[in-house]
Design a protein around this motif. Structure first.
Motif, PDB file in Angstrom:
ATOM      1  N   PHE A   7       0.811  -1.213   0.000  1.00 18.27           N
ATOM      2  CA  PHE A   7       0.000   0.000   0.000  1.00 18.27           C
ATOM      3  C   PHE A   7       0.846   1.265   0.000  1.00 18.27           C
ATOM      4  CE2 PHE A   7      -2.977  -3.132   1.765  1.00 18.27           C
ATOM      5  CZ  PHE A   7      -4.004  -2.975   0.849  1.00 18.27           C
ATOM      6  N   LYS A   8       2.120   1.161   0.346  1.00 14.25           N
ATOM      7  CA  LYS A   8       2.988   2.329   0.367  1.00 14.25           C
ATOM      8  C   LYS A   8       3.737   2.532  -0.946  1.00 14.25           C
ATOM      9  CE  LYS A   8       3.681   2.608   5.306  1.00 14.25           C
ATOM     10  NZ  LYS A   8       4.650   2.640   6.405  1.00 14.25           N
ATOM     11  N   VAL A   9       3.788   1.522  -1.798  1.00 16.54           N
ATOM     12  CA  VAL A   9       4.504   1.627  -3.080  1.00 16.54           C
ATOM     13  C   VAL A   9       3.726   2.500  -4.058  1.00 16.54           C
ATOM     14  CG1 VAL A   9       5.271   0.330  -5.101  1.00 16.54           C
ATOM     15  CG2 VAL A   9       5.783  -0.511  -2.830  1.00 16.54           C
ATOM     16  N   LEU A  10       2.451   2.202  -4.263  1.00 11.16           N
ATOM     17  CA  LEU A  10       1.620   2.976  -5.183  1.00 11.16           C
ATOM     18  C   LEU A  10       0.955   4.115  -4.415  1.00 11.16           C
ATOM     19  CD1 LEU A  10      -0.185   0.194  -7.235  1.00 11.16           C
ATOM     20  CD2 LEU A  10       1.835   1.478  -7.858  1.00 11.16           C
ATOM     21  N   LEU A  11       1.248   5.353  -4.811  1.00  9.98           N
ATOM     22  CA  LEU A  11       0.671   6.509  -4.136  1.00  9.98           C
ATOM     23  C   LEU A  11      -0.651   6.936  -4.759  1.00  9.98           C
ATOM     24  CD1 LEU A  11       3.902   8.622  -3.607  1.00  9.98           C
ATOM     25  CD2 LEU A  11       2.827   7.002  -2.046  1.00  9.98           C
ATOM     26  N   SER A  34       9.309   7.136  -3.682  1.00  7.58           N
ATOM     27  CA  SER A  34      10.626   7.479  -4.226  1.00  7.58           C
ATOM     28  C   SER A  34      11.621   6.337  -4.120  1.00  7.58           C
ATOM     29  CB  SER A  34      11.175   8.710  -3.519  1.00  7.58           C
ATOM     30  OG  SER A  34      11.329   8.441  -2.146  1.00  7.58           O
ATOM     31  N   ASP A  35      11.390   5.373  -3.221  1.00  5.60           N
ATOM     32  CA  ASP A  35      12.316   4.254  -3.073  1.00  5.60           C
ATOM     33  C   ASP A  35      11.771   2.957  -3.670  1.00  5.60           C
ATOM     34  OD1 ASP A  35      10.308   3.976  -1.239  1.00  5.60           O
ATOM     35  OD2 ASP A  35      11.606   3.260   0.377  1.00  5.60           O
ATOM     36  N   ALA A  36      10.697   3.038  -4.458  1.00  4.34           N
ATOM     37  CA  ALA A  36      10.078   1.848  -5.046  1.00  4.34           C
ATOM     38  C   ALA A  36      10.905   1.331  -6.218  1.00  4.34           C
ATOM     39  CB  ALA A  36       8.666   2.167  -5.514  1.00  4.34           C
TER      40      ALA A  36
END
Length: 98
Positions: A7-11, A34-36
């Motif tokens: 859930f934190k990868v795709l904004l 930014s770190d994906a």
């Protein structure tokens, strides 16, 4: 990859005219963390939408320089991903595909 990281990868979707034209070619645009990495983005799309991902292209968008009364400033940059789905797959609930 754990569920919290998915859930934190795709904004969110990146909704522009260019993204709408890309959606016609089975390519969808997302703002990503930014770190994906490409494998993380691919896994997140497959897990969240249940579709098979063919390829992922990632690019960094630099922030624009803006002039103000007090000098120059820099807008924040972001990272976006072009996700190509496999043939026959579409994202119906994607807001950029309208």
């Amino acid at each position: 990859m754990n569920q919290e990281r998915l859930f934190k990868v795709l904004l969110g979707p990146h909704v522009t005219e260019k993204a709408a034209m890309a959606a016609e070619n089975n390519q969808y645009v997302f703002k990503v963390a930014s770190d994906a990495t490409k494998p993380e983005i691919k896994a997140a799309v497959q897990a969240l939408f249940g579709k098979k991902v063919d390829s992922v292209q990632v690019l960094n968008v630099k922030g624009k320089t803006k002039r103000t009364l007090h000098g120059t400033g820099l807008r924040k940059g972001y990272r976006k991903a072009y996700v190509t789905l496999a043939a026959g797959e579409t994202l119906e609930d994607f807001s950029g595909a309208e």
